[in-house]
Design an enzyme around this catalytic site. Structure first.
Site, PDB file in Angstrom:
ATOM      1  N   CYS A  28       0.810  -1.219   0.000  1.00  0.00           N
ATOM      2  CA  CYS A  28       0.000   0.000   0.000  1.00  0.00           C
ATOM      3  C   CYS A  28       0.843   1.270   0.000  1.00  0.00           C
ATOM      4  O   CYS A  28       0.317   2.364  -0.241  1.00  0.00           O
ATOM      5  CB  CYS A  28      -0.922   0.008   1.209  1.00  0.00           C
ATOM      6  N   HIS A  62      -2.947   8.219   5.537  1.00  0.00           N
ATOM      7  CA  HIS A  62      -3.158   6.938   4.866  1.00  0.00           C
ATOM      8  C   HIS A  62      -4.607   6.504   5.081  1.00  0.00           C
ATOM      9  O   HIS A  62      -5.230   5.972   4.164  1.00  0.00           O
ATOM     10  CB  HIS A  62      -2.185   5.900   5.431  1.00  0.00           C
ATOM     11  N   HIS A  83      -9.405   2.214  -1.177  1.00  0.00           N
ATOM     12  CA  HIS A  83      -7.964   1.966  -1.043  1.00  0.00           C
ATOM     13  C   HIS A  83      -7.448   1.234  -2.273  1.00  0.00           C
ATOM     14  O   HIS A  83      -7.689   0.037  -2.441  1.00  0.00           O
ATOM     15  CB  HIS A  83      -7.716   1.136   0.207  1.00  0.00           C
TER      16      HIS A  83
END
Length: 1574
Positions: free
Chosen positions: A1173, A1393, A1434
């Site tokens: 990620c 994030h 995401h």
């Protein structure tokens, strides 16, 4: 081992059974092994490596007189394998025949002697006895005893132990009951979360902090509500074990039958045996039923022994009638019976398919008749209106006052700085802020006050005034609400009536019962505090139930006031939660005071079930709120306009039920709840909504009857026995303007006032009702019922209805007259102009708006004199521009289209016309009109509808396509791809099944038929079909087949690319799209747009300025081509067509290769980051390093990832993603499933896409006129140390603020000090140049000049860009800020994030707070937190790239977007005061710096620091800036034209067919550093 295999085959070939040869076999095997050992050289070290490292042997036995080899093995294990064995959970056992003979010895018991009776059959020969091949000891099951074993359900302890044991793949006996889930998981959060998730599925809600509770204590807690029945999780695991480890004919039914027949166990103890078997599964599938029976025999015998239930044979001799049938015979009979049933069913299926499976036709008819009768009697409206909608899990709670007060303060502050705050709005905001005073708000006010007093902001009197009003001293002297002006005074001069007549109008007052009548009481009226002097937080600690609080209602005003006074309020709504939630969230965010809480629940006041369930939920301390109501305000109502006594329909009955019957039920339910809990001393005050309309108006159905019916409760209060639990105050509510019931009458309100009837606004009426809830009034109300008359004289006028009818008739006549006059004027106008006109002409059409000028989006250049010159005095010449990294272009492909359309939605929540055009174009809804023809209004249509070819104008696109676009963009229900299951809520798996009988043959080619033979051997028979080259394939009994099945797939929401997104629209050839992975398609489009956003229309133009080795490519990915991976593994396994080079498309670096081959033709550095990620920030880090080190001058960075059902399923298995199916069932809409930082967050929502940036040195950007969007001041990755959890976030990026503790800051942080050092150094360099210049020869002058330039650059780096590197006194972040004369206080935005997972937000917010605190950020100066993933989901590898793009857009616009899904902030984040979390866009004007953080699976923590481009402009002079602006303007014009041509028939992506140099020049291009092309 070959000796063993040979001997085994020989033995099996003999007629005698292999059991007789076990001893001989062991002898031969041992002899051969010893012979091999003696004949070969000793290689014990290598042998140990193979045994312990390759094979992972767990038990080693040494034959010999002493354990010589074992001693060496123990040393080897202790030296090399101790730690790895502990980590991997390997337990090794070293045994020898000399020391452990008893442990190794295995005695085979003699076969039992058969019992003989007169009728006993002849003994079966020894050779015919079946012998199991499984290594399971045979245990002879006892015969049934005379008394059966009593059955007991499995305990919670047995279920918990079995579930954990099977999850850890251990035996239940290995699980220590004193350990917790966290301990047995070994600290691995994935395993821990999986176990907890399975336990929630099996046992329901668990206690908090369940992972730290000892298993024994946890089981005892569960036992209280456990019914002993296996639920879905354990049932599935048992079925899977039986299906994969047992013989095909030995299914779960067979297991239970065997345990019942042979062991006399009923269902409860059978479950216990199956749970034990879960932890002791055979390593491979057992081949014979006898093996399976032996397996369960051994488990059952031990279970009975442990339970003290070992059964003994009956002492009496069994009679022939008691003789048991052999289990094999029973099983064979069952199989034959099952086959017979299948055959009969197959024969009858064609004729009886239409037969109903359950209820008979007569029963269905009777049920339908009853339903028809009820609906005819009650009516459709009534039947639909009483349906229950209450669902406790749809509850939405709001209590984060601490955050909303802070956000409101900052918003008003920035609005005042921009002079955009209205006076009314400001006063309202100040009032709201006073009620939310807290230490956090106090620090924020103090910081803003000090900032306002500084030289930079001096003169902002509005800000100063607002902050002064928020001082503690000012707050203590201000009342909470303004006084209510007497309403009769407000209307006293409306029509000049005499003053005495006006006074006769009734003012609000409270009545007290005197005998059978109600009389006004002035003393009670004064207790309502109409003058506005109320106690602060008068409802603090009070629990209130409010119904009927819809928009524009009295209830909504009451809700605002109650929240402002600190109440905890339950509001019910009939709206869908995705619609109602944002309404009430905004109210709480604006009006909630410290200590207040708002709970919103769905409830239909027309439903008896909902009323009862609502009160149960409010009073339930375990699964509900656990409140005790102090006030009940049942204001829900239904309009019944137009219904007279001859038209009382089902809606009237429904309204009567909701406004009367169920109000009484509601009160009764509260009485029962209070009584059952012993709450006799806290009666709840019920405000009964009454009306002066007792039939006065008419045509309102049963409305008057409902209100009159409520009046009877005032009598029942004293005549019935519930006065200890409820007290009553009737409220006669007068004419209230703007409500749902009275909105139609607002037009005549002014005329009504002239008649002497006072009308009220909702705010006025709300304040009056709040007065009835004051403590003095409530105290009296607890001893007697009160009646408040707020009718305004409405009920005292018997002619009011006729008067209103007259007003309406007069208004209609006036309207007809106006219309006639307008027609007459139109006729006169026509006659004057000699143009007869029979009707008025419609308004002329507005002029057609101009065509939309599609903008590429270059950032505006700041004014040099006002913005840059003040900075230039400090920064001029203070940086080596070749080492300064800047972002000059960016782009993205994601769920919202591109970066421009995503920014519109993130900022405003809607698309502009340009946004709609771009999305409609990229999704194939419209296309360019190649042959535009003028339309009726003269303008030609630029577009045509792709489906109909109808012309479409720019101005029409938003209205025509926006709804369709919104349905197919963003987070939404997943639309399955061709490689996934065709149903979004299903996922395909294969189940291994053993065929129980020969199947019908099918035909296949010889090659295909032989493939079946290779796989199945003698279980498949093939024969050639006569006169054909085809073969008949017979699958025989015993063959193993893999049968597809579909499991429920609950991750059904995701952020897919917009539906219809087509890369060919951008210019990619169709054949290329078919041969490359979809990630590569996204990357090609994204890269082309990234270069274009930098103003670069042809990448080869860069090679005029830089060498081909100075353009780098650092684009990476978390997982690579998802669809190619599916094709490689799944599609290839299923033998479906797959391209031959699919393997190449799986490599993550392949996408980068395509980018270079088709677009860039570079020979520069290539790096392919794989950071899960955090990939995009790792890519940025690599690009940053390449440019600062001089290895490259321009670098393409970013990340990409796809979304497939397979990856989504694995994220789900890790419990990392939101269970969207469960979230939808909880009343969340798809777009609400990602909720970063919210208290209700449930995991991240996966999405897909690509994001990129183009980095260059600042010098290149200035020289080429490229738009500078941000300075990359610092970027770094960090790991997180030891752990056992790969995905767990850590605090490794705290190293970005690492520095040696020093009480005195380094003087190098002072830019003036560094400037003096730099000036001195530059002066020395020039003096040295002058000195050596006089001594140099002409040939060495050039070298001297170059050396001087190098030294000057190095000096600027030493005192500018890199002054802090290698200086442990200055942390990387502090130094990176100080380069540009900034501090921690200048970081205005932190882009989180923010994945919407519980652990990430807690960790990330704490880390950022501590970083800012360590850097010395001023208390109260909270950075605005941006959580982009609420909107985009995401995307893994692309995540940080999108975040960085958003931060660049923040720098350009001065607008900070909020998290619109942030309905309530997690209270765990309150303590981290350096961050604040907006839920709406805030115009801050200017952001100097931002931080971007990203955390990837596998300890990939990363952080980037960006700085506003005006600081790099401040390093150059005005003339150079002006020249740059001119070059940039020319570049923008070219880029904008190319951008617009893309939509009007051109191509965004222009693929290169050849290199920028000829074949003859290739060698020179690679080896000559001065080679330039273009």
């Amino acid at each position: 081992m070959s000796v063993y295999a040979s001997y085994r085959r020989t033995t099996e070939a003999l007629t005698m059974g292999p059991q007789q040869h076990e001893q001989e076999l062991a002898h031969v095997l041992l002899t051969e092994l010893l012979a091999y050992q003696f004949a070969m050289p000793v290689r014990w070290s290598e042998t140990q490596s193979i045994l312990f490292d390759n094979i992972n042997v767990e038990k080693l036995v040494e034959f010999g007189p002493s354990p010589t080899l074992l001693s060496m093995a123990k040393k080897t294990l202790g030296q090399f394998n101790l730690e790895s064995d502990a980590v991997n959970g390997i337990k090794r056992s070293l045994l020898s025949t000399s020391a452990n003979y008893d442990d190794l010895r295995y005695d085979v018991p003699p076969p039992p002697e058969p019992e003989t009776t007169e009728s006993s059959p002849k003994p079966v020969s020894e050779s015919s006895k079946p012998v199991s091949e499984a290594p399971v000891a045979q245990v002879a099951p006892p015969a049934k005893s005379d008394s059966p074993i009593p059955d007991v359900p499995v305990s919670a302890l047995e279920s918990v132990t079995a579930l954990i044991a099977s999850s850890l793949k251990k035996s239940a006996s290995d699980i220590k009951l004193e350990d917790s889930i966290k301990f047995v998981s070994g600290g691995r959060s994935i395993v821990q979360n999986e176990i907890i998730g399975d336990m929630l599925e099996e046992f329901g809600p668990l206690a908090d902090d369940v992972e730290n509770i000892p298993l024994k204590e946890l089981a005892s807690t569960i036992q209280g509500t456990y019914d002993g029945k296996l639920k879905k999780c354990l049932r599935t695991r048992i079925e899977k074990m039986i299906g994969s480890k047992m013989p095909g004919s030995f299914d779960l039914i067979s297991v239970r039958s065997y345990l019942s027949d042979k062991w006399g166990l009923a269902s409860g103890r059978q479950d216990a045996i199956l749970l034990i078997a879960l932890g002791q599964q055979p390593s491979t599938r057992l081949k014979k039923n006898e093996d399976a029976e032996s397996f369960f025999d051994s488990i059952t015998q031990k279970y009975l022994d442990d339970a003290g239930l070992s059964r003994q044979r009956s002492a009496t001799t069994a009679s022939p009638q008691q003789t048991m049938l052999d289990s094999k015979v029973v099983q064979q009979i069952r199989e034959e019976h099952s086959q017979l049933r299948r055959k009969i069913a197959a024969l009858l299926s064609d004729d009886e398919e239409s037969l109903p499976l359950s209820t008979s036709g007569g029963d269905l008819t009777e049920i339908q008749d009853k339903l028809d009768t009820y609906e005819k009697e009650l009516g459709e409206d009534f039947c639909n209106g009483i349906k229950p909608i209450f669902k406790a899990d749809h509850q939405r709670s709001y209590d984060s006052v601490w955050n909303w007060g802070h956000v409101d303060l900052l918003e008003e502050y920035y609005n005042l700085l921009e002079n955009s705050a209205s006076q009314d709005g400001l006063e309202s905001a100040i009032d709201g802020l006073r009620n939310r005073a807290s230490s956090r708000l106090k620090k924020a006010r103090q910081y803003l006050l000090s900032k306002c007093c500084s030289l930079e902001y001096k003169g902002d009197e509005g800000v100063q005034k607002m902050l002064d009003k928020l001082s503690p001293k000012a707050i203590n002297h201000i009342n909470n609400r303004p006084p209510i002006v007497p309403l009769e005074a407000r209307n006293s001069n409306i029509d000049g009536r005499p003053e005495g007549e006006v006074r006769a109008i009734k003012s609000p007052h409270i009545l007290r019962r005197k005998g059978a009548s109600w009389t006004p009481n002035q003393h009670l009226t004064t207790l309502m505090n109409l003058d506005g002097s109320v106690t602060s937080k008068m409802f603090s600690g009070k629990d209130i139930l409010l119904t009927g609080a819809g928009p524009n209602s009295i209830g909504i005003v009451l809700l605002q006031s109650l929240l402002q006074e600190g109440a905890r309020v339950v509001v019910t709504t009939t709206r869908a939660m995705p619609e109602a939630g944002p309404i009430y969230q905004k109210i709480f965010a604006r009006h909630g005071a410290d200590g207040s809480k708002l709970v919103v629940l769905p409830c239909n006041q027309g439903s008896k079930q909902d009323i009862e369930n609502l009160i149960t939920h409010i009073y339930d301390p375990t699964n509900g709120l656990g409140w005790d109501l102090d006030f009940i305000i049942p204001f829900a109502a239904l309009a019944e306009k137009g219904r007279e006594i001859d038209n009382i329909d089902s809606r009237s009955e429904l309204a009567h039920r909701a406004m009367l019957t169920n109000v009484v039920r509601l009160m009764g339910a509260v009485k029962v709840a209070k009584e059952s809990r012993g709450f006799r001393t806290r009666p709840a005050q019920v405000l009964l909504p009454l009306s002066p309309n007792h039939g006065t108006f008419g045509s309102d159905g049963l409305y008057s009857e409902s209100k009159i019916g409520l009046m009877t409760l005032l009598n029942k209060w004293s005549s019935e026995n519930w006065s200890d639990y409820l007290c009553l105050c009737g409220v006669i509510i007068g004419w209230t303007r703007g409500t749902g019931l009275m909105a139609a009458n607002d037009a005549i309100a002014e005329e009504i006032a002239k008649r002497g009837v006072t009308t009220f606004s909702t705010e006025e009426m709300g304040k009056l009702i709040i007065g009835l809830m004051s403590d003095p009034v409530v105290s009296i109300c607890q001893t007697e019922c009160l009646l408040a008359d707020f009718s305004g004289g409405m009920g005292s006028d018997p002619e009011l209805a006729a008067f209103i009818a007259g007003i309406r008739n007069s208004m209609r006549q006036d309207e007809e007259i106006r219309r006639a006059l307008a027609d007459e004027e139109a006729l006169d106008e026509g006659a004057i102009r000699c143009k007869p006109t029979t009707a008025p002409q419609p308004n002329p059409a507005p002029p057609s708006p101009p065509l939309v000028d599609l903008e590429l989006g270059f950032p505006a250049l700041p004014d040099y004199s006002t913005k840059i010159k003040p900075l230039n005095s400090k920064l001029d010449g203070m940086a080596d521009l070749e080492s300064v990294v800047v972002v000059v272009g960016f782009a993205e492909i994601g769920p919202w289209g591109n970066s421009r359309t995503r920014w519109e939605m993130e900022l405003e929540g809607e698309f502009s016309i340009q946004g709609c055009i771009e999305l409609a174009w990229m999704t194939g809804l419209i296309k360019h009109n190649q042959k535009p023809a003028p339309s009726a209004n003269g303008a030609a249509a630029t577009w045509i509808d792709a489906a109909t070819d109808a012309p479409v104008h720019d101005r029409e696109i938003k209205a025509k396509y926006e709804k369709q676009i919104l349905e197919h963009t963003g987070l939404r229900l997943i639309e399955p791809s061709p490689l996934d299951h065709p149903n979004r809520d299903s996922k395909q798996f294969l189940q291994e099944v053993i065929v129980q009988h020969d199947l019908e043959p099918f035909s296949a080619s010889f090659d295909t038929a032989m493939e079946f033979v290779r796989e199945h051997g003698d279980k498949v028979k093939i024969t050639q079909i006569a006169k054909s080259d085809q073969f008949s394939v017979h699958v025989k009994k015993g063959a193993t087949l893999m049968i597809p099945k579909a499991r429920i797939f609950d991750r059904i929401v995701g952020g897919q690319l917009p539906t219809g997104w087509d890369p060919t629209i951008y210019g990619l050839p169709q054949d290329l799209c078919e041969s490359v992975d979809r990630c590569t398609q996204m990357a090609l489009v994204c890269a082309a747009e990234t270069f274009l956003s930098a103003g670069i229309t042809d990448i080869y133009e860069l090679y005029k300025t830089i060498h081909i080795s100075e353009l780098a490519n650092c684009v990476g990915s978390g997982m690579g081509g998802g669809q190619s991976l599916q094709k490689l593994y799944r599609q290839r396994f299923l033998d479906r067509p797959v391209q031959s080079d699919i393997l190449a498309e799986v490599f993550i670096n392949t996408t980068g290769a395509w980018l270079n081959m088709l677009l860039m033709s570079s020979a520069g550095p290539t790096r392919t980051p794989v950071g899960a990620c955090a990939t995009a920030l790792e890519s940025l880090n690599q690009g940053f390093d390449l440019i600062t080190s001089g290895a490259a001058k321009i670098c393409l960075v970013g990340g990409f990832d796809d979304m497939t059902q397979d990856t989504s399923a694995e994220f789900a298995n890790m419990k990392a993603t939101n269970n969207s199916m469960a979230d939808l069932e909880r009343g969340r809409a798809p777009h609400e499933t990602s909720r970063p930082c919210a208290s209700s967050r449930k995991g991240f929502v996966e999405s897909e896409g690509c994001g990129m940036q183009l980095l260059t040195s600042a010098k290149i950007a200035l020289d080429l006129g490229l738009p500078i969007r941000s300075i990359v001041a610092h970027v770094q990755t960090a790991s997180d140390g030891t752990g056992r959890s790969v995905p767990a976030p850590g605090k490794g990026i705290m190293v970005n603020v690492r520095e040696t503790p020093n009480p005195n800051p380094s003087p190098l942080l002072d830019i003036d000090y560094r400037r003096r050092l730099l000036s001195h150094t530059l002066k020395s360099i020039r003096e040295r140049q002058e000195l050596f210049g006089t001594l140099s020869t002409p040939n060495s002058l050039d070298e001297l000049t170059l050396a001087t330039q190098r030294e000057e650059k190095e000096a600027r780096r030493r005192f500018g860009n890199s002054f802090h590197t290698h200086d442990t006194r200055i942390s990387p972040l502090r130094g990176a800020l100080a380069v540009w004369n900034l501090t921690a206080d200048d970081i205005g935005v932190v882009s989180l994030h923010g994945t919407s997972t519980d652990l990430n937000e807690k960790n990330e917010v704490e880390v950022l707070h501590r970083q800012l605190q360590h850097l010395g950020r001023t208390p109260g100066n909270a950075a605005l937190a941006v959580c982009q993933k609420y909107l985009t989901g995401h995307p893994k590898g692309a995540a940080a790239a999108w975040m960085l793009n958003g931060c660049c857009q923040i720098l350009e616009s001065g607008l900070v977007p909020g998290n619109r899904n942030l309905d309530n902030v997690d209270s765990a984040l309150e303590r981290w005061e350096n961050l604040v979390f907006p839920d709406r866009t805030i115009r801050v004007g200017e952001v100097n710096a931002f931080s971007v953080t990203s955390f990837g699976f596998g300890q990939k923590g990363a952080q980037a620091l960006g700085v506003h481009p005006q600081y790099v402009f401040a390093t150059i002079g005005a003339a150079e800036y002006s020249a740059y602006a001119r070059r940039r303007g020319e570049r923008y014009a070219r880029a904008k034209q190319h951008f617009q041509n893309t939509f009007y028939g051109g191509s965004l992506v222009v693929l290169k067919d050849s290199a920028p140099y000829s074949k003859e020049e290739k060698l020179r291009a690679l080896t000559d550093a001065s080679a330039r092309f273009g």
